[in-house]
Design a protein around this motif. Sequence first.
Motif, mmCIF file in Angstrom:
data_model
loop_
_atom_site.group_PDB
_atom_site.id
_atom_site.type_symbol
_atom_site.label_atom_id
_atom_site.label_comp_id
_atom_site.label_asym_id
_atom_site.label_seq_id
_atom_site.Cartn_x
_atom_site.Cartn_y
_atom_site.Cartn_z
ATOM 1 N N THR A 17 -0.378 5.955 -3.513
ATOM 2 C CA THR A 17 -1.534 5.301 -2.922
ATOM 3 C C THR A 17 -2.685 5.251 -3.918
ATOM 4 O OG1 THR A 17 -0.902 6.041 -0.717
ATOM 5 C CG2 THR A 17 -3.191 5.411 -1.004
ATOM 6 N N GLU A 26 4.276 -4.486 -4.071
ATOM 7 C CA GLU A 26 4.956 -4.307 -2.792
ATOM 8 C C GLU A 26 5.816 -3.044 -2.889
ATOM 9 O OE1 GLU A 26 8.409 -7.087 -2.030
ATOM 10 O OE2 GLU A 26 7.484 -8.132 -3.709
ATOM 11 N N TYR A 27 6.064 -2.447 -1.728
ATOM 12 C CA TYR A 27 6.801 -1.187 -1.671
ATOM 13 C C TYR A 27 8.068 -1.376 -0.854
ATOM 14 C CZ TYR A 27 2.131 0.651 -2.714
ATOM 15 O OH TYR A 27 0.896 0.894 -3.266
ATOM 16 N N SER A 44 0.957 1.158 7.108
ATOM 17 C CA SER A 44 -0.377 1.036 6.501
ATOM 18 C C SER A 44 -0.376 0.164 5.247
ATOM 19 C CB SER A 44 -0.940 2.415 6.170
ATOM 20 O OG SER A 44 -0.255 2.999 5.083
ATOM 21 N N ARG A 45 0.760 -0.020 4.626
ATOM 22 C CA ARG A 45 0.858 -0.760 3.365
ATOM 23 C C ARG A 45 1.765 -1.977 3.446
ATOM 24 N NH1 ARG A 45 -2.331 0.954 -1.057
ATOM 25 N NH2 ARG A 45 -3.215 2.895 -0.311
#
Length: 185
Positions: free
Chosen positions: A33, A43-44, A66-67
């Motif tokens: 983070t 992107e994850y 959250s992401r």
Amino acid sequence: MRHREVDLVARVLIGSAVRQKPQVLDLFLRSITGLDTAGLDVEYVFIDDNLDCDESSGMLRGFARSRSARMIQCDCPAAHYVCDEITHHWQEDLVWRVASHKDRLLDMARDGRVDFIFLVDSDLVLHPRTLVHLVSLGLEVVSEVYWTKWEPNFPPLPQVWIRDQYTLYRAGRGESLGQQEVAQR
């Protein structure tokens, strides 16, 4: 993967196969983070292999929400993995399991047409500039080398596997080497 000049926005996929204790996973998620992503479209994707730890799976789901990260639930049966206070006990089937997860992440990066993929283990705490540093090098393949103690009384060694977690030199299959040759390689 396409190569772009670093001054343009580069698309980066941060991918990790995760089977981790909650306290370690928390530190890892905080560190990614805190990564500097200036000039990067990040992107994850996480492969959740926490088949025996609902708390860690919940932490990953919370991060993903959250992401806007993608989560992939591992669909293979739980593998026996022992990590104690002394060391990790890797068995060959576990090495191949993790390798298949990473292959899947590489396929996703290729199919998603990203410029870079950052495969990262979930037991690392990263320096905030790690990602921008690696991208700035503009290389096709690059890696940071992390140093670790495999056991408490061992000296720190690079976390670089040639064929298993302890072989840090190149040797042919079945090749027997003396200590001098091992040290030289």
